[in-house]
Design a protein around this motif. Sequence first.
Motif, PDB file in Angstrom:
ATOM      1  N   ARG A  65       9.181 -45.402 -14.537  1.00  0.00           N
ATOM      2  CA  ARG A  65      10.396 -45.857 -14.520  1.00  0.00           C
ATOM      3  C   ARG A  65      10.422 -46.690 -15.127  1.00  0.00           C
ATOM      4  O   ARG A  65       9.658 -47.536 -15.162  1.00  0.00           O
ATOM      5  N   PHE A  66      11.584 -47.840 -15.759  1.00  0.00           N
ATOM      6  CA  PHE A  66      12.200 -48.885 -15.960  1.00  0.00           C
ATOM      7  C   PHE A  66      13.363 -49.164 -14.931  1.00  0.00           C
ATOM      8  O   PHE A  66      13.942 -48.691 -14.844  1.00  0.00           O
ATOM      9  N   VAL A  67      12.427 -50.346 -14.669  1.00  0.00           N
ATOM     10  CA  VAL A  67      13.045 -50.821 -13.400  1.00  0.00           C
ATOM     11  C   VAL A  67      13.563 -52.296 -13.655  1.00  0.00           C
ATOM     12  O   VAL A  67      12.825 -53.410 -14.186  1.00  0.00           O
ATOM     13  N   ARG A  68      15.044 -52.704 -13.153  1.00  0.00           N
ATOM     14  CA  ARG A  68      14.649 -53.977 -12.463  1.00  0.00           C
ATOM     15  C   ARG A  68      14.435 -54.942 -12.061  1.00  0.00           C
ATOM     16  O   ARG A  68      13.813 -54.820 -11.322  1.00  0.00           O
ATOM     17  N   THR A  69      13.962 -56.248 -13.185  1.00  0.00           N
ATOM     18  CA  THR A  69      12.903 -56.811 -12.627  1.00  0.00           C
ATOM     19  C   THR A  69      12.343 -57.354 -10.960  1.00  0.00           C
ATOM     20  O   THR A  69      11.954 -57.642 -10.337  1.00  0.00           O
ATOM     21  N   GLN A  70      13.842 -57.265 -10.470  1.00  0.00           N
ATOM     22  CA  GLN A  70      13.940 -57.507  -8.696  1.00  0.00           C
ATOM     23  C   GLN A  70      13.263 -56.877  -7.949  1.00  0.00           C
ATOM     24  O   GLN A  70      13.291 -56.749  -7.006  1.00  0.00           O
ATOM     25  N   ASN A  71      13.282 -55.394  -8.774  1.00  0.00           N
ATOM     26  CA  ASN A  71      13.657 -54.523  -7.955  1.00  0.00           C
ATOM     27  C   ASN A  71      11.573 -54.314  -8.111  1.00  0.00           C
ATOM     28  O   ASN A  71      11.819 -53.012  -7.511  1.00  0.00           O
ATOM     29  N   VAL A  72      10.579 -54.739  -8.466  1.00  0.00           N
ATOM     30  CA  VAL A  72       9.644 -54.070  -9.039  1.00  0.00           C
ATOM     31  C   VAL A  72       9.311 -54.395  -7.608  1.00  0.00           C
ATOM     32  O   VAL A  72       8.237 -53.337  -7.562  1.00  0.00           O
ATOM     33  N   LYS A  73       9.030 -55.307  -6.488  1.00  0.00           N
ATOM     34  CA  LYS A  73       8.564 -55.304  -5.640  1.00  0.00           C
ATOM     35  C   LYS A  73       8.525 -53.800  -4.653  1.00  0.00           C
ATOM     36  O   LYS A  73       7.444 -53.306  -3.806  1.00  0.00           O
ATOM     37  N   ALA A  74       9.960 -53.580  -4.587  1.00  0.00           N
ATOM     38  CA  ALA A  74      10.353 -52.567  -4.158  1.00  0.00           C
ATOM     39  C   ALA A  74       9.210 -50.634  -4.212  1.00  0.00           C
ATOM     40  O   ALA A  74       9.923 -50.315  -3.509  1.00  0.00           O
ATOM     41  N   TRP A  75       9.703 -50.740  -5.781  1.00  0.00           N
ATOM     42  CA  TRP A  75       9.039 -50.072  -6.143  1.00  0.00           C
ATOM     43  C   TRP A  75       7.127 -49.658  -6.371  1.00  0.00           C
ATOM     44  O   TRP A  75       7.127 -49.376  -5.827  1.00  0.00           O
ATOM     45  N   LYS A 102      14.247 -54.532 -18.955  1.00  0.00           N
ATOM     46  CA  LYS A 102      13.412 -53.937 -17.880  1.00  0.00           C
ATOM     47  C   LYS A 102      12.010 -54.408 -17.675  1.00  0.00           C
ATOM     48  O   LYS A 102      11.267 -54.417 -18.612  1.00  0.00           O
ATOM     49  N   THR A 103      11.554 -53.649 -16.337  1.00  0.00           N
ATOM     50  CA  THR A 103      10.075 -53.197 -15.975  1.00  0.00           C
ATOM     51  C   THR A 103       9.309 -52.078 -16.350  1.00  0.00           C
ATOM     52  O   THR A 103      10.131 -51.298 -15.159  1.00  0.00           O
ATOM     53  N   VAL A 104       8.138 -51.579 -16.550  1.00  0.00           N
ATOM     54  CA  VAL A 104       7.713 -50.227 -17.309  1.00  0.00           C
ATOM     55  C   VAL A 104       7.488 -50.099 -16.077  1.00  0.00           C
ATOM     56  O   VAL A 104       5.865 -51.097 -15.822  1.00  0.00           O
ATOM     57  N   MET A 105       6.888 -49.099 -15.417  1.00  0.00           N
ATOM     58  CA  MET A 105       6.077 -49.085 -13.761  1.00  0.00           C
ATOM     59  C   MET A 105       5.658 -47.481 -14.342  1.00  0.00           C
ATOM     60  O   MET A 105       6.422 -47.076 -14.719  1.00  0.00           O
ATOM     61  N   TYR A 106       4.607 -47.279 -13.738  1.00  0.00           N
ATOM     62  CA  TYR A 106       4.121 -46.176 -13.497  1.00  0.00           C
ATOM     63  C   TYR A 106       3.094 -45.327 -12.379  1.00  0.00           C
ATOM     64  O   TYR A 106       2.633 -46.823 -11.225  1.00  0.00           O
ATOM     65  N   LYS A 107       3.855 -44.113 -12.401  1.00  0.00           N
ATOM     66  CA  LYS A 107       3.001 -43.801 -11.169  1.00  0.00           C
ATOM     67  C   LYS A 107       2.077 -42.986 -11.130  1.00  0.00           C
ATOM     68  O   LYS A 107       2.828 -41.970 -11.794  1.00  0.00           O
ATOM     69  N   GLN A 108       1.007 -42.600 -10.492  1.00  0.00           N
ATOM     70  CA  GLN A 108       0.108 -40.814 -11.295  1.00  0.00           C
ATOM     71  C   GLN A 108      -0.154 -39.915  -9.845  1.00  0.00           C
ATOM     72  O   GLN A 108      -0.767 -40.752  -9.306  1.00  0.00           O
TER      73      GLN A 108
END
Length: 71
Positions: free
Chosen positions: A53-63, A38-44
Amino acid sequence: MATSTKRSRGSKPSETQTQPPVSHADQMETLHAREQGKTVMYKQDAWGHIETRFVRTQNVKAWEEKGFIVR
């Protein structure tokens, strides 16, 4: 004398633990296995709190549209 219309409750059975306690190392191993691939994404936010958030690679654009950035 009036009789009560409420039904009497039986006592609840005490909760029993069905699994033995898991060590911290085992918990971490399970967590890492679940997050594998999964892809690790951050928001501050404005207060400096970081949401991870640990996001599936296909959902990165939405996040990314929600304001998250990829690590």
